[in-house]
Design a protein around this motif. Structure first.
Motif, PDB file in Angstrom:
ATOM      1  N   LYS A 189      25.412  32.833  21.909  1.00 37.69           N
ATOM      2  CA  LYS A 189      26.340  32.748  20.775  1.00 37.69           C
ATOM      3  C   LYS A 189      26.918  31.345  20.592  1.00 37.69           C
ATOM      4  O   LYS A 189      27.805  31.129  19.764  1.00 37.69           O
ATOM      5  N   CYS A 190      26.433  30.403  21.369  1.00 37.55           N
ATOM      6  CA  CYS A 190      26.879  29.016  21.199  1.00 37.55           C
ATOM      7  C   CYS A 190      26.318  28.497  19.871  1.00 37.55           C
ATOM      8  O   CYS A 190      25.371  29.072  19.339  1.00 37.55           O
ATOM      9  N   PRO A 191      26.899  27.399  19.333  1.00 37.23           N
ATOM     10  CA  PRO A 191      26.448  26.908  18.027  1.00 37.23           C
ATOM     11  C   PRO A 191      24.930  26.745  17.963  1.00 37.23           C
ATOM     12  O   PRO A 191      24.313  26.279  18.922  1.00 37.23           O
ATOM     13  N   GLU A 192      24.394  27.117  16.808  1.00 32.14           N
ATOM     14  CA  GLU A 192      22.935  27.163  16.706  1.00 32.14           C
ATOM     15  C   GLU A 192      22.294  25.855  16.248  1.00 32.14           C
ATOM     16  O   GLU A 192      21.088  25.694  16.361  1.00 32.14           O
ATOM     17  N   ASN A 193      23.105  24.965  15.693  1.00 33.21           N
ATOM     18  CA  ASN A 193      22.480  23.727  15.200  1.00 33.21           C
ATOM     19  C   ASN A 193      21.983  22.874  16.373  1.00 33.21           C
ATOM     20  O   ASN A 193      22.295  23.135  17.526  1.00 33.21           O
ATOM     21  N   ASN A 194      21.234  21.846  16.035  1.00 32.18           N
ATOM     22  CA  ASN A 194      20.556  21.080  17.069  1.00 32.18           C
ATOM     23  C   ASN A 194      21.282  19.800  17.473  1.00 32.18           C
ATOM     24  O   ASN A 194      20.653  18.791  17.712  1.00 32.18           O
ATOM     25  N   LEU A 195      22.603  19.877  17.560  1.00 27.49           N
ATOM     26  CA  LEU A 195      23.335  18.662  17.931  1.00 27.49           C
ATOM     27  C   LEU A 195      23.383  18.520  19.451  1.00 27.49           C
ATOM     28  O   LEU A 195      23.446  19.512  20.179  1.00 27.49           O
ATOM     29  N   ALA A 196      23.387  17.274  19.894  1.00 22.26           N
ATOM     30  CA  ALA A 196      23.440  17.004  21.336  1.00 22.26           C
ATOM     31  C   ALA A 196      24.779  17.445  21.900  1.00 22.26           C
ATOM     32  O   ALA A 196      25.805  17.363  21.222  1.00 22.26           O
ATOM     33  N   GLU A 197      24.774  17.920  23.154  1.00 21.93           N
ATOM     34  CA  GLU A 197      26.063  18.247  23.763  1.00 21.93           C
ATOM     35  C   GLU A 197      26.153  17.818  25.213  1.00 21.93           C
ATOM     36  O   GLU A 197      25.151  17.647  25.904  1.00 21.93           O
ATOM     37  N   TYR A 198      27.390  17.636  25.642  1.00 20.90           N
ATOM     38  CA  TYR A 198      27.729  17.128  26.969  1.00 20.90           C
ATOM     39  C   TYR A 198      28.755  18.070  27.567  1.00 20.90           C
ATOM     40  O   TYR A 198      29.787  18.341  26.947  1.00 20.90           O
ATOM     41  N   ALA A 199      28.469  18.596  28.755  1.00 12.98           N
ATOM     42  CA  ALA A 199      29.330  19.638  29.316  1.00 12.98           C
ATOM     43  C   ALA A 199      30.097  19.149  30.536  1.00 12.98           C
ATOM     44  O   ALA A 199      29.550  18.428  31.386  1.00 12.98           O
ATOM     45  N   PHE A 200      31.357  19.542  30.614  1.00 10.83           N
ATOM     46  CA  PHE A 200      32.205  19.190  31.752  1.00 10.83           C
ATOM     47  C   PHE A 200      32.337  20.377  32.686  1.00 10.83           C
ATOM     48  O   PHE A 200      32.741  21.458  32.285  1.00 10.83           O
TER      49      PHE A 200
END
Ligand code: GTP
Ligand code: MG
Length: 206
Positions: A17-28
């Motif tokens: 259910k996380c955002p479906e678009n293809n943007l880069a992400e960085y997780a803490f």
């Protein structure tokens, strides 16, 4: 890099259910209370964007924050908090593991460790697990305002000497403080450089 906009998008326990678009992400990620949510607020200059607390166990979901309409910072629950019940620990572990294994948009994880503490087995194990699953990560030392420069140098060198035993190449690291803003530019510039490199090597996450 300058952050112009930072907005909360969605919280959930389910990676699908996380955002479906293809943007880069960085997780803490890191132990409870290490300062993950505070660092997101420091980087974005928004004191109340991510919820923080003096008591461990504040963040309980996967939280997506959209930055400059182009990429995400992701705040995750902490691990290693003794007072969380066994069953909720299991739930956390399940969806955090699923997040790291399945989330194609995840470009890099940042493992946060408190600069004051001896290297903790739980953090070393987690880094090992990331390595085994070929998930890129850097280490962020937090709360540098709590130590003098000499002690910071000593603790980072000690941490690296422990990592040296199991890593051929040491992970990149940053020294930060959400109180003094140390490390803000370095971290944002690092993310910016990755975003730029990704832009030049499209397609991204197919
Ligand atoms: P969980 O959501 O429970 O996993 O914790 P978290 O890692 O998100 O930690 P959070 O940002 O909520 O911060 C925990 C506590 O540490 C709060 O009392 C913060 O004010 C404090 N804190 C966080 N970063 C810093 C820092 O750089 N310096 C100092 N002095 N305190 C900090
Ligand atoms: Mg938090």
């Amino acid at each position: 890099m300058h952050i112009k906009t930072a907005t909360f998008v969605v919280s959930n326990q389910d990676v699908s259910k996380c955002p479906e678009n293809n943007l880069a992400e960085y997780a803490f990620i890191g132990r409870s209370n290490v300062g993950k949510s505070s660092l997101i607020n420091m980087l974005t200059n928004k004191k109340k964007l991510a919820k923080t607390s003096g008591r461990p166990g504040k963040t309980q979901l996967i939280n997506h924050f959209l930055i400059n309409e182009q990429w995400y910072l992701v705040d995750l629950p902490g691990y290693g908090y003794a007072r969380v019940s066994k069953s909720s620990k299991k739930t956390f572990q399940k969806f955090i593991t699923a997040y790291f294994r399945k989330r194609k948009q995840l470009v890099s994880a940042f493992v946060l460790v408190d600069i004051r503490h001896e290297p903790q087995q739980i953090d070393l194990n987690f880094m090992q697990w990331l390595g085994e699953h070929q998930i890129p990560f850097s280490i962020i030392f937090t709360k540098s305002d709590k130590l003098k420069p000499k002690a910071i140098e000593r603790n980072v060198a000690h941490y690296q000497s422990i990592l040296n035993k199991s890593w051929e190449e040491l992970p990149k690291h940053f020294i930060t403080s959400s109180a003094s803003y140390e490390g803000k530019e370095q971290l944002l510039n690092y993310i910016d450089s990755i975003n730029l490199a990704l832009k030049n090597t499209k397609p991204q996450f197919d």
